[in-house]
Design a protein around this motif. Structure first.
Motif, PDB file in Angstrom:
ATOM      1  N   ARG A 106      20.286  -6.637  61.333  1.00  0.00           N
ATOM      2  CA  ARG A 106      21.282  -5.813  60.655  1.00  0.00           C
ATOM      3  C   ARG A 106      22.618  -5.886  61.388  1.00  0.00           C
ATOM      4  N   ILE A 107      22.585  -5.850  62.713  1.00  0.00           N
ATOM      5  CA  ILE A 107      23.808  -5.942  63.513  1.00  0.00           C
ATOM      6  C   ILE A 107      24.543  -7.249  63.204  1.00  0.00           C
ATOM      7  N   VAL A 108      23.795  -8.340  63.190  1.00  0.00           N
ATOM      8  CA  VAL A 108      24.403  -9.647  62.935  1.00  0.00           C
ATOM      9  C   VAL A 108      24.953  -9.712  61.513  1.00  0.00           C
ATOM     10  N   ALA A 109      24.197  -9.212  60.543  1.00  0.00           N
ATOM     11  CA  ALA A 109      24.640  -9.260  59.146  1.00  0.00           C
ATOM     12  C   ALA A 109      25.891  -8.416  58.920  1.00  0.00           C
ATOM     13  N   ALA A 110      26.015  -7.319  59.657  1.00  0.00           N
ATOM     14  CA  ALA A 110      27.156  -6.414  59.483  1.00  0.00           C
ATOM     15  C   ALA A 110      28.383  -6.833  60.287  1.00  0.00           C
ATOM     16  N   ASP A 111      28.225  -7.825  61.129  1.00  0.00           N
ATOM     17  CA  ASP A 111      29.311  -8.261  62.009  1.00  0.00           C
ATOM     18  C   ASP A 111      30.332  -9.089  61.226  1.00  0.00           C
ATOM     19  N   ALA A 112      31.484  -8.504  60.966  1.00  0.00           N
ATOM     20  CA  ALA A 112      32.507  -9.143  60.125  1.00  0.00           C
ATOM     21  C   ALA A 112      32.984 -10.490  60.669  1.00  0.00           C
ATOM     22  N   ASP A 113      33.138 -10.594  61.987  1.00  0.00           N
ATOM     23  CA  ASP A 113      33.667 -11.857  62.529  1.00  0.00           C
ATOM     24  C   ASP A 113      32.565 -12.824  62.973  1.00  0.00           C
ATOM     25  N   GLY A 114      31.307 -12.411  62.862  1.00  0.00           N
ATOM     26  CA  GLY A 114      30.193 -13.289  63.177  1.00  0.00           C
ATOM     27  C   GLY A 114      29.953 -13.543  64.651  1.00  0.00           C
ATOM     28  N   SER A 115      30.657 -12.826  65.529  1.00  0.00           N
ATOM     29  CA  SER A 115      30.541 -13.101  66.966  1.00  0.00           C
ATOM     30  C   SER A 115      29.187 -12.719  67.555  1.00  0.00           C
ATOM     31  N   SER A 116      28.471 -11.811  66.925  1.00  0.00           N
ATOM     32  CA  SER A 116      27.177 -11.409  67.483  1.00  0.00           C
ATOM     33  C   SER A 116      26.053 -12.379  67.127  1.00  0.00           C
ATOM     34  N   ALA A 117      26.276 -13.257  66.174  1.00  0.00           N
ATOM     35  CA  ALA A 117      25.235 -14.202  65.754  1.00  0.00           C
ATOM     36  C   ALA A 117      24.748 -15.066  66.914  1.00  0.00           C
ATOM     37  N   GLN A 118      25.628 -15.371  67.855  1.00  0.00           N
ATOM     38  CA  GLN A 118      25.253 -16.207  68.995  1.00  0.00           C
ATOM     39  C   GLN A 118      24.177 -15.561  69.873  1.00  0.00           C
ATOM     40  N   PHE A 119      24.007 -14.248  69.758  1.00  0.00           N
ATOM     41  CA  PHE A 119      23.047 -13.536  70.594  1.00  0.00           C
ATOM     42  C   PHE A 119      21.701 -13.312  69.915  1.00  0.00           C
ATOM     43  N   LEU A 120      21.614 -13.549  68.615  1.00  0.00           N
ATOM     44  CA  LEU A 120      20.414 -13.187  67.859  1.00  0.00           C
ATOM     45  C   LEU A 120      19.148 -13.831  68.405  1.00  0.00           C
ATOM     46  N   ASP A 121      19.160 -15.117  68.669  1.00  0.00           N
ATOM     47  CA  ASP A 121      17.946 -15.784  69.170  1.00  0.00           C
ATOM     48  C   ASP A 121      17.486 -15.168  70.490  1.00  0.00           C
ATOM     49  N   GLY A 122      18.422 -14.887  71.391  1.00  0.00           N
ATOM     50  CA  GLY A 122      18.073 -14.263  72.665  1.00  0.00           C
ATOM     51  C   GLY A 122      17.530 -12.856  72.492  1.00  0.00           C
ATOM     52  N   TRP A 123      18.161 -12.091  71.603  1.00  0.00           N
ATOM     53  CA  TRP A 123      17.687 -10.726  71.340  1.00  0.00           C
ATOM     54  C   TRP A 123      16.267 -10.747  70.773  1.00  0.00           C
ATOM     55  N   LEU A 124      16.029 -11.641  69.821  1.00  0.00           N
ATOM     56  CA  LEU A 124      14.699 -11.718  69.209  1.00  0.00           C
ATOM     57  C   LEU A 124      13.653 -12.185  70.207  1.00  0.00           C
ATOM     58  N   ALA A 125      14.008 -13.130  71.057  1.00  0.00           N
ATOM     59  CA  ALA A 125      13.068 -13.598  72.088  1.00  0.00           C
ATOM     60  C   ALA A 125      12.733 -12.467  73.050  1.00  0.00           C
ATOM     61  N   ARG A 126      13.738 -11.686  73.428  1.00  0.00           N
ATOM     62  CA  ARG A 126      13.505 -10.538  74.322  1.00  0.00           C
ATOM     63  C   ARG A 126      12.588  -9.533  73.627  1.00  0.00           C
ATOM     64  N   ALA A 127      12.852  -9.237  72.350  1.00  0.00           N
ATOM     65  CA  ALA A 127      12.020  -8.293  71.610  1.00  0.00           C
ATOM     66  C   ALA A 127      10.577  -8.785  71.528  1.00  0.00           C
ATOM     67  N   ASP A 128      10.390 -10.068  71.259  1.00  0.00           N
ATOM     68  CA  ASP A 128       9.039 -10.634  71.169  1.00  0.00           C
ATOM     69  C   ASP A 128       8.315 -10.516  72.508  1.00  0.00           C
ATOM     70  N   LYS A 129       8.994 -10.873  73.578  1.00  0.00           N
ATOM     71  CA  LYS A 129       8.393 -10.832  74.921  1.00  0.00           C
ATOM     72  C   LYS A 129       7.985  -9.408  75.281  1.00  0.00           C
ATOM     73  N   VAL A 130       8.861  -8.462  75.056  1.00  0.00           N
ATOM     74  CA  VAL A 130       8.574  -7.076  75.435  1.00  0.00           C
ATOM     75  C   VAL A 130       7.466  -6.498  74.548  1.00  0.00           C
ATOM     76  N   GLU A 131       7.444  -6.881  73.274  1.00  0.00           N
ATOM     77  CA  GLU A 131       6.358  -6.423  72.403  1.00  0.00           C
ATOM     78  C   GLU A 131       5.011  -6.912  72.936  1.00  0.00           C
ATOM     79  N   MET A 132       4.937  -8.174  73.284  1.00  0.00           N
ATOM     80  CA  MET A 132       3.683  -8.723  73.817  1.00  0.00           C
ATOM     81  C   MET A 132       3.267  -7.998  75.090  1.00  0.00           C
ATOM     82  N   GLU A 133       4.241  -7.738  75.966  1.00  0.00           N
ATOM     83  CA  GLU A 133       3.933  -6.989  77.188  1.00  0.00           C
ATOM     84  C   GLU A 133       3.423  -5.595  76.845  1.00  0.00           C
ATOM     85  N   ALA A 134       4.076  -4.934  75.887  1.00  0.00           N
ATOM     86  CA  ALA A 134       3.687  -3.577  75.510  1.00  0.00           C
ATOM     87  C   ALA A 134       2.294  -3.534  74.901  1.00  0.00           C
ATOM     88  N   LEU A 135       1.912  -4.613  74.254  1.00  0.00           N
ATOM     89  CA  LEU A 135       0.578  -4.700  73.660  1.00  0.00           C
ATOM     90  C   LEU A 135      -0.455  -5.243  74.636  1.00  0.00           C
TER      91      LEU A 135
END
Length: 166
Positions: A106-135
């Motif tokens: 949602r953050i990336v889609a709402a970003d008018a200038d598209g500057s946050s798109a460069q972080f999406l893969d890293g954010w998702l990888a972090r979320a995946d890693k932490v989810e696995m740890e939490a489980l």
């Protein structure tokens, strides 16, 4: 706590997306007091993590896996967002993680200038890693089992942050 420390790193970032300098996940704009001497020590970062993220989301009162993922989310996205996701997740770690990933998108889609798109893969990888740890699972791509359970990791984080550290 170790997972957050690893994700945030120790390097000095000269300008963290307009938030000024950053070190150990602590930006100059958010915490100018920590930057008085030009750097952020681990003790300063831990005190900020305890006060502004761990305590702010009530992590001591959460089950270990949920505390782990919610704390990481609070550090990365803000305590307010973490609290909102906690309210929507009904105590379910996997649902919390899905909501977190949706919020990044949602953050990336709402970003008018598209500057946050460069972080999406890293954010998702972090979320995946932490989810696995939490489980309590080994993150994908890891060749070794976790060195401690999430319950042990949360207990260690609580000990590192100390009771009522400010």
């Amino acid at each position: 706590m170790g997972s957050v420390r690893q994700s945030e790193g120790t390097a000095l970032v000269p300008d963290d997306n307009g938030a000024g300098r950053a070190q150990r996940g602590v930006t100059e704009r958010s915490h100018p007091e920590a930057w008085a001497d030009g750097q952020v020590t681990q003790d300063e970062a831990d005190a900020i993590y305890r006060r502004d993220y761990w305590d702010a989301i009530g992590a001591d009162d959460l089950p270990a896996g949920l505390a782990h993922i919610a704390f990481d989310t609070a550090v990365n996205m803000g305590a307010g967002t973490a609290r909102e996701l906690l309210a929507q997740a009904d105590g379910d770690v996997a649902k919390f993680a899905d909501l977190r990933r949706a919020e990044y998108r949602r953050i990336v889609a709402a970003d008018a200038d598209g500057s946050s798109a460069q972080f999406l893969d890293g954010w998702l990888a972090r979320a995946d890693k932490v989810e696995m740890e939490a489980l309590g699972q080994t993150p994908a791509g890891s060749s070794r089992a976790p060195t401690m359970t999430v319950t042990q990791a949360v207990a260690a984080a609580r000990a590192e942050l100390g009771p009522g550290a400010t």
